[in-house]
Design an enzyme around this catalytic site. Sequence first.
Site, PDB file in Angstrom:
ATOM      1  N   LYS A  14       1.006  -1.315   0.220  1.00  0.00           N
ATOM      2  CA  LYS A  14       0.212  -0.308  -0.061  1.00  0.00           C
ATOM      3  C   LYS A  14       1.289   1.696   0.159  1.00  0.00           C
ATOM      4  O   LYS A  14       0.795   2.432  -0.897  1.00  0.00           O
ATOM      5  CB  LYS A  14      -1.054   0.139   1.404  1.00  0.00           C
ATOM      6  CG  LYS A  14      -2.086  -0.803   1.274  1.00  0.00           C
ATOM      7  CD  LYS A  14      -3.291  -1.110   2.158  1.00  0.00           C
ATOM      8  CE  LYS A  14      -2.039  -1.042   3.934  1.00  0.00           C
ATOM      9  NZ  LYS A  14      -1.148  -2.192   4.627  1.00  0.00           N
ATOM     10  N   ARG A  89      -9.141   0.287   9.688  1.00  0.00           N
ATOM     11  CA  ARG A  89      -8.168  -1.133   9.697  1.00  0.00           C
ATOM     12  C   ARG A  89      -9.394  -2.064   9.963  1.00  0.00           C
ATOM     13  O   ARG A  89      -9.302  -3.230  10.666  1.00  0.00           O
ATOM     14  CB  ARG A  89      -6.751  -0.625  10.309  1.00  0.00           C
ATOM     15  CG  ARG A  89      -5.662  -0.319  10.065  1.00  0.00           C
ATOM     16  CD  ARG A  89      -5.287  -1.372   9.524  1.00  0.00           C
ATOM     17  NE  ARG A  89      -3.553  -1.300   9.953  1.00  0.00           N
ATOM     18  CZ  ARG A  89      -2.703  -0.534  10.091  1.00  0.00           C
ATOM     19  NH1 ARG A  89      -2.907   0.872   9.190  1.00  0.00           N
ATOM     20  NH2 ARG A  89      -1.407  -0.304  10.141  1.00  0.00           N
ATOM     21  N   ARG A 128      12.404  -4.764   5.727  1.00  0.00           N
ATOM     22  CA  ARG A 128      12.241  -3.550   5.553  1.00  0.00           C
ATOM     23  C   ARG A 128      12.302  -2.451   5.929  1.00  0.00           C
ATOM     24  O   ARG A 128      12.577  -2.627   7.912  1.00  0.00           O
ATOM     25  CB  ARG A 128      11.145  -2.842   5.784  1.00  0.00           C
ATOM     26  CG  ARG A 128      10.079  -2.010   5.440  1.00  0.00           C
ATOM     27  CD  ARG A 128       8.919  -1.894   4.914  1.00  0.00           C
ATOM     28  NE  ARG A 128       7.680  -2.040   5.838  1.00  0.00           N
ATOM     29  CZ  ARG A 128       6.658  -1.406   6.255  1.00  0.00           C
ATOM     30  NH1 ARG A 128       5.711  -1.155   4.975  1.00  0.00           N
ATOM     31  NH2 ARG A 128       5.784  -1.912   7.260  1.00  0.00           N
ATOM     32  N   ARG A 161      12.059   0.217  11.469  1.00  0.00           N
ATOM     33  CA  ARG A 161      10.598  -0.045  12.498  1.00  0.00           C
ATOM     34  C   ARG A 161      10.237  -0.056  13.765  1.00  0.00           C
ATOM     35  O   ARG A 161      10.696  -2.028  13.011  1.00  0.00           O
ATOM     36  CB  ARG A 161       9.626   0.435  11.208  1.00  0.00           C
ATOM     37  CG  ARG A 161       9.360   2.114  11.280  1.00  0.00           C
ATOM     38  CD  ARG A 161       8.243   1.654  10.300  1.00  0.00           C
ATOM     39  NE  ARG A 161       6.982   1.252  10.724  1.00  0.00           N
ATOM     40  CZ  ARG A 161       6.037   1.497  10.082  1.00  0.00           C
ATOM     41  NH1 ARG A 161       5.893   2.050   8.849  1.00  0.00           N
ATOM     42  NH2 ARG A 161       4.707   0.730  10.352  1.00  0.00           N
ATOM     43  N   ARG A 172       1.709  -8.007  15.219  1.00  0.00           N
ATOM     44  CA  ARG A 172       1.264  -7.394  13.865  1.00  0.00           C
ATOM     45  C   ARG A 172       0.420  -8.026  13.025  1.00  0.00           C
ATOM     46  O   ARG A 172      -1.475  -7.794  12.782  1.00  0.00           O
ATOM     47  CB  ARG A 172       1.873  -6.721  14.324  1.00  0.00           C
ATOM     48  CG  ARG A 172       1.660  -5.571  12.635  1.00  0.00           C
ATOM     49  CD  ARG A 172       3.591  -4.935  12.360  1.00  0.00           C
ATOM     50  NE  ARG A 172       2.724  -3.609  11.994  1.00  0.00           N
ATOM     51  CZ  ARG A 172       3.481  -3.354  11.033  1.00  0.00           C
ATOM     52  NH1 ARG A 172       4.146  -3.594  10.608  1.00  0.00           N
ATOM     53  NH2 ARG A 172       3.059  -1.732  10.245  1.00  0.00           N
TER      54      ARG A 172
HETATM   55  P1  AMP Z   1       1.707   1.513   9.322  1.00  0.00           P
HETATM   56  O1  AMP Z   1       2.727   2.765   9.032  1.00  0.00           O
HETATM   57  O2  AMP Z   1       0.040   1.975   8.640  1.00  0.00           O
HETATM   58  O3  AMP Z   1       2.129   0.243   8.960  1.00  0.00           O
HETATM   59  O4  AMP Z   1       1.032   2.391  10.807  1.00  0.00           O
HETATM   60  C1  AMP Z   1       1.677   1.531  12.095  1.00  0.00           C
HETATM   61  C2  AMP Z   1       1.357   1.891  13.521  1.00  0.00           C
HETATM   62  O5  AMP Z   1      -0.072   2.777  13.342  1.00  0.00           O
HETATM   63  C3  AMP Z   1       0.067   0.373  13.190  1.00  0.00           C
HETATM   64  O6  AMP Z   1       0.770  -0.726  13.366  1.00  0.00           O
HETATM   65  C4  AMP Z   1      -1.102   1.581  14.677  1.00  0.00           C
HETATM   66  O7  AMP Z   1      -0.340   1.022  15.833  1.00  0.00           O
HETATM   67  C5  AMP Z   1      -0.904   2.883  13.708  1.00  0.00           C
HETATM   68  N1  AMP Z   1      -1.855   2.862  12.810  1.00  0.00           N
HETATM   69  C6  AMP Z   1      -2.178   2.735  11.670  1.00  0.00           C
HETATM   70  N2  AMP Z   1      -3.394   3.236  11.335  1.00  0.00           N
HETATM   71  C7  AMP Z   1      -4.291   2.735  12.174  1.00  0.00           C
HETATM   72  C8  AMP Z   1      -5.575   2.278  11.686  1.00  0.00           C
HETATM   73  N3  AMP Z   1      -5.758   2.717  10.889  1.00  0.00           N
HETATM   74  N4  AMP Z   1      -5.990   2.174  12.905  1.00  0.00           N
HETATM   75  C9  AMP Z   1      -5.490   1.875  14.460  1.00  0.00           C
HETATM   76  N5  AMP Z   1      -3.744   1.600  14.119  1.00  0.00           N
HETATM   77  C10 AMP Z   1      -2.926   2.470  13.332  1.00  0.00           C
END
Ligand code: AMP
Length: 230
Positions: A14, A89, A128, A161, A172
């Site tokens: 994505k 999500r 990553r 990260r 996760r």
């Molecule tokens: P990402 O960069 O999209 O992988 O997001 C990193 C982290 O941010 C995720 O593992 C969650 O802890 C939090 N996060 C991002 N988007 C959401 C969402 N829509 N709902 C809940 N937690 C989120």
Amino acid sequence: MNVVVLLGAPGAGKGTQAPLLSDRLGIPVVATGDLFRAAVRDGTTLGMDARRYMDAGQLVPDEITVRLLLERLSRPDAGHGVILDGFPRTAVQAKALDDALVDRGERVSAAVLIDIHGDELVRRMSGRWICRTAGHPYHEVFSPPNVPGICDLDGSELYQRRDDQPDTIRLRMAQQLSALSDVIEHYRSSGVLHTVDGLLPIDGVAEAIDRELAAAGIRPAGEPSERAAG
Ligand code: AMP
């Protein structure tokens, strides 16, 4: 207004496709993960609340996430539409988004699922690395930097990260995949779900997304939509 939701497990691509699609459609990407990381960097209360969930590889609670997203959607640059990356999500988030859009006489134009299976996800995610300054993404195997540990684009240090480290990945994934399937069902039942094969090369995924969006009548911002053109 085009509201395109990109769906896929963490590691499905994505984050790679969203900026490419943003260039083609002329609307910004809104990535809740980036918004949260910015809030953490800025040391806001919301950032501090979110951080402990993020570091543990868990979803941030819906109430916090929806508040963050709606605040971002109310900014002027989101007025012609947005590409959502990483939101919704959960089914609760999907419903909250629908409700907020209905209030503006809008709806989700398309939800595009970048589909990929579990083994491939672990392989992708555990390699990553991203840069400190701007979050430019690299991958040990698929897209390594020219100089190990240094960003090609801005020279900053690359790091992994905490939520991309192997021990966090499995937790996760299990949690997020089950929530993702609820979101997929949400959009399937509202008739806006489109699926593309995430194992294709980057260009192939981009082309598949374009085909699906064109079939749904979605045009770049500024061009008349099929509906408007009659
Ligand atoms: P990402 O960069 O999209 O992988 O997001 C990193 C982290 O941010 C995720 O593992 C969650 O802890 C939090 N996060 C991002 N988007 C959401 C969402 N829509 N709902 C809940 N937690 C989120």
